[in-house]
Design a protein around this motif. Sequence first.
Motif, PDB file in Angstrom:
ATOM      1  N   UNK A 121       1.175  -0.830  -0.118  1.00 55.15           N
ATOM      2  CA  UNK A 121      -0.249   0.445  -0.170  1.00 55.15           C
ATOM      3  C   UNK A 121       0.617   1.284  -0.096  1.00 55.15           C
ATOM      4  N   UNK A 122       1.841   0.770   0.020  1.00 57.18           N
ATOM      5  CA  UNK A 122       2.974   2.274   0.023  1.00 57.18           C
ATOM      6  C   UNK A 122       3.299   2.400  -1.443  1.00 57.18           C
ATOM      7  N   UNK A 123       2.708   3.361  -2.077  1.00 50.18           N
ATOM      8  CA  UNK A 123       3.008   4.590  -2.996  1.00 50.18           C
ATOM      9  C   UNK A 123       3.211   5.454  -3.059  1.00 50.18           C
ATOM     10  N   UNK A 124       3.606   5.801  -3.746  1.00 50.22           N
ATOM     11  CA  UNK A 124       4.904   7.112  -3.746  1.00 50.22           C
ATOM     12  C   UNK A 124       4.246   8.305  -5.376  1.00 50.22           C
ATOM     13  N   UNK A 125       4.538   9.928  -4.517  1.00 52.34           N
ATOM     14  CA  UNK A 125       5.379   9.828  -3.441  1.00 52.34           C
ATOM     15  C   UNK A 125       4.099  10.119  -1.923  1.00 52.34           C
ATOM     16  N   UNK A 126       4.756   9.650  -0.938  1.00 51.98           N
ATOM     17  CA  UNK A 126       3.937   9.330   0.523  1.00 51.98           C
ATOM     18  C   UNK A 126       4.532  10.019   1.106  1.00 51.98           C
ATOM     19  N   UNK A 127       3.755  11.015   2.071  1.00 52.92           N
ATOM     20  CA  UNK A 127       4.531  11.904   3.413  1.00 52.92           C
ATOM     21  C   UNK A 127       4.134  10.476   4.360  1.00 52.92           C
ATOM     22  N   UNK A 128       5.690  10.446   5.365  1.00 51.52           N
ATOM     23  CA  UNK A 128       5.962   9.659   6.374  1.00 51.52           C
ATOM     24  C   UNK A 128       5.522  10.110   7.129  1.00 51.52           C
ATOM     25  N   UNK A 129       5.664   9.214   8.588  1.00 53.75           N
ATOM     26  CA  UNK A 129       5.478   9.733  10.165  1.00 53.75           C
ATOM     27  C   UNK A 129       4.116   9.193  10.780  1.00 53.75           C
ATOM     28  N   UNK A 130       3.587   8.281  11.850  1.00 57.86           N
ATOM     29  CA  UNK A 130       2.279   7.777  12.357  1.00 57.86           C
ATOM     30  C   UNK A 130       2.229   8.619  13.308  1.00 57.86           C
ATOM     31  N   UNK A 131       3.409   9.056  14.228  1.00 59.17           N
ATOM     32  CA  UNK A 131       3.219   9.644  15.314  1.00 59.17           C
ATOM     33  C   UNK A 131       2.907  10.918  14.645  1.00 59.17           C
ATOM     34  N   UNK A 132       1.008  11.160  15.225  1.00 57.11           N
ATOM     35  CA  UNK A 132       0.473  12.683  14.902  1.00 57.11           C
ATOM     36  C   UNK A 132       0.463  12.884  15.757  1.00 57.11           C
ATOM     37  N   UNK A 133       0.871  14.444  16.915  1.00 62.07           N
ATOM     38  CA  UNK A 133       0.040  15.837  17.449  1.00 62.07           C
ATOM     39  C   UNK A 133       0.326  16.494  16.727  1.00 62.07           C
ATOM     40  N   UNK A 134      -1.236  17.388  17.306  1.00 60.63           N
ATOM     41  CA  UNK A 134      -1.855  18.441  16.589  1.00 60.63           C
ATOM     42  C   UNK A 134      -3.374  18.841  17.144  1.00 60.63           C
ATOM     43  N   UNK A 135      -3.257  19.871  16.938  1.00 62.18           N
ATOM     44  CA  UNK A 135      -4.555  20.722  16.285  1.00 62.18           C
ATOM     45  C   UNK A 135      -5.763  20.374  15.938  1.00 62.18           C
TER      46      UNK A 135
END
Length: 398
Positions: free
Chosen positions: A90-104
């Motif tokens: 399921x990894x297709x390019x381009x992809x934005x990585x980063x799983x552990x997200x904190x935010x608002x």
Amino acid sequence: MAQESVKSSSGNTPASVPSTMAAVLLTGHGGVNKLVYRQDVPTPSPAHGEVLVRITATAKNNTDRKAREGLYPTKGKADTTSFAIGGEATLTFPRIQGADIAGHVVAVGAGVDTARIGERGLLDFNLYADTRRDINLTPDYYGHGADGGYAEYVALPSEQFHHIDNPDLGDAELAAMGMCSYQTALHMLTTARIQAGERVLVTGASGGVGTALIQLCRIIGAIPYALSRQEKAKALLELGAEAVLYRDDMDGFADQVRALTGGAPFDAVMDLIGGGMTDQFIDSMIFDMKRRTTYPRLSIAGASGGNVSEIMWTRIYLYQVQIFGVSHGTRKEADQLIAWIRSGQLKPVLHAAFKLSELHRAEEYFINRDSHYLGKIVIVPDSQWQQHGAPYALQELT
């Protein structure tokens, strides 16, 4: 950047955000040169049941590097392939990585209460295949099968972005407690049915999953023993380890365990190393079977020391060693972790923060991390750096 109101799919315009954003795009399998920083990536809009999150911090995980380098072979040892447990990559390019997200939350899609706007939260990083709460057979995750947190904004399922308002936790610290490490750690313990009072060896104890395991063992009443390097012993003891064994001194490992435990074998091993050390980890559980009251258990969720281990199967079945492979976790476990974070029972182990535009530097630091590394590093968008990143910037040793 051009500005426009990003409308939720319900027609509301609760927040004005840029039409484009900064993000790091993974453009293919390979080295850090495959990570490209751009400032003209279209900002996503929240679909039905989603929230739009302004990202303030995203924790880095080893899976980012392994996915980038194609280090998830399940057939040929040297295959270059991505995580494909569901039957296809399921990894297709381009992809934005980063799983552990904190935010608002800055906007919501149809079906989501606008009262959520303004909430600070933490993502349950899984891309679940179904709604079952106690099993996750084909795991995938944000940053792999869908865009993740190495960006300024991301659209996420409302039910998986959990409100965390603890005022004593900075956003970078919250990201450092992300589900990729903590949920994996909890799933290792629950799968192996770890009970209060049991002695548990945690290998690779200084990383994100390892430090999570030490804390979680103490919460459930188990006794964690850490395997790491001598210079990290003090910090691991302060975190909750009962004792620390040294990875660079494995001679007579079972005898070292005897000396620490008063002659008792470990009840279980939570292994993140693998490779040639696997046999010694098994030794630490079976040297005196008469003293055991449960089966020896080996729970595996990593292979930093090598993807192939040579083991005599007679040692496994004659000593009745139970082996558990662990990848991610369940919705039920995510809910439990969120409750522990909200109650303050889990503490962040944050090593340092890096700017999003310096992701290459962060990747290289992570790969070549030295003996002083402990816990997690987080990536903070440049636009959020002064508030959420600068207080945790890497302090270079002199």
